[in-house]
Motif scaffolding. Structure first.
Motif, PDB file in Angstrom:
ATOM      1  N   CYS A  38       0.833  -1.205   0.000  1.00  0.00           N
ATOM      2  CA  CYS A  38       0.000   0.000   0.000  1.00  0.00           C
ATOM      3  C   CYS A  38       0.873   1.263   0.000  1.00  0.00           C
ATOM      4  O   CYS A  38       0.576   2.242  -0.684  1.00  0.00           O
ATOM      5  CB  CYS A  38      -0.915   0.014   1.216  1.00  0.00           C
ATOM      6  N   ILE A  57      -5.561   7.121   2.258  1.00  0.00           N
ATOM      7  CA  ILE A  57      -6.310   6.051   2.914  1.00  0.00           C
ATOM      8  C   ILE A  57      -6.185   6.117   4.429  1.00  0.00           C
ATOM      9  O   ILE A  57      -6.943   5.467   5.140  1.00  0.00           O
ATOM     10  CB  ILE A  57      -5.921   4.654   2.371  1.00  0.00           C
ATOM     11  N   GLN A  60      -9.350   6.654   7.031  1.00  0.00           N
ATOM     12  CA  GLN A  60     -10.626   6.232   6.440  1.00  0.00           C
ATOM     13  C   GLN A  60     -11.236   5.145   7.328  1.00  0.00           C
ATOM     14  O   GLN A  60     -10.529   4.412   8.005  1.00  0.00           O
ATOM     15  CB  GLN A  60     -10.411   5.683   5.023  1.00  0.00           C
ATOM     16  N   LEU A  65     -12.603   0.737   3.828  1.00  0.00           N
ATOM     17  CA  LEU A  65     -11.373   0.212   3.228  1.00  0.00           C
ATOM     18  C   LEU A  65     -11.499  -1.277   2.919  1.00  0.00           C
ATOM     19  O   LEU A  65     -11.131  -1.734   1.834  1.00  0.00           O
ATOM     20  CB  LEU A  65     -10.180   0.471   4.146  1.00  0.00           C
ATOM     21  N   ALA A  98      -7.162  -2.734   6.860  1.00  0.00           N
ATOM     22  CA  ALA A  98      -8.232  -1.756   7.072  1.00  0.00           C
ATOM     23  C   ALA A  98      -8.159  -1.164   8.477  1.00  0.00           C
ATOM     24  O   ALA A  98      -8.266   0.060   8.657  1.00  0.00           O
ATOM     25  CB  ALA A  98      -9.588  -2.411   6.823  1.00  0.00           C
ATOM     26  N   TYR A 101      -4.979   1.198   8.721  1.00  0.00           N
ATOM     27  CA  TYR A 101      -5.105   2.495   8.060  1.00  0.00           C
ATOM     28  C   TYR A 101      -6.169   3.375   8.708  1.00  0.00           C
ATOM     29  O   TYR A 101      -6.037   4.598   8.713  1.00  0.00           O
ATOM     30  CB  TYR A 101      -5.324   2.338   6.554  1.00  0.00           C
ATOM     31  N   GLU A 102      -7.199   2.774   9.290  1.00  0.00           N
ATOM     32  CA  GLU A 102      -8.196   3.571  10.012  1.00  0.00           C
ATOM     33  C   GLU A 102      -7.539   4.283  11.199  1.00  0.00           C
ATOM     34  O   GLU A 102      -7.892   5.422  11.519  1.00  0.00           O
ATOM     35  CB  GLU A 102      -9.338   2.687  10.509  1.00  0.00           C
TER      36      GLU A 102
END
Length: 120
Positions: A38, A57, A60, A65, A98, A101-102
């Motif tokens: 990524c 990202i 998010q 994601l 996910a 990155y959150e």
């Protein structure tokens, strides 16, 4: 200096496509193993993409994601680069990416509604 950075970005991109983790990412055990893939386009932590057309990202919602990655993997979303990257991810890797990155700091502002639970 610009030529050096462009060359570095190309090397980083090729290394990420080959599945080689960058030293900064590999050093942090809390970072999912596949985050190097990524980072090649979205930048370390997902906050500084290498091209303006690539999305941020970081920050998010994890369910957004994960949903997006599943759609790239299943062919519902069409993008040759993202489809190829998502194709090799397991459900557990998608969930880990996910969530990671959150949790990252983002230059974007998305207000979180107190007490609101985003459904998974």
């Amino acid at each position: 200096m610009i030529a050096v950075m462009t060359t570095f970005k190309r090397i980083l991109f090729v290394a990420a496509l080959a599945g080689v983790a960058t030293p900064a990412i590999a050093a942090d055990s809390a970072v999912p193993e596949k985050a190097a893939l990524c980072a090649a386009c979205h930048g370390e932590g997902g906050a500084k993409p290498i091209m303006p057309e690539y999305p941020v990202i970081a920050g998010q919602y994890a369910n957004y994601l994960a949903h997006s990655l599943h759609e790239y993997k299943d062919g519902k979303r069409k993008n040759p680069v993202m489809s190829a990257q998502a194709a090799g991810l397991t459900d557990a890797e998608i969930k880990a990416l996910a969530a990671y990155y959150e949790a990252q700091a983002s230059p974007l502002y998305t207000p979180k509604i107190p007490g609101h639970k985003v459904t998974k």
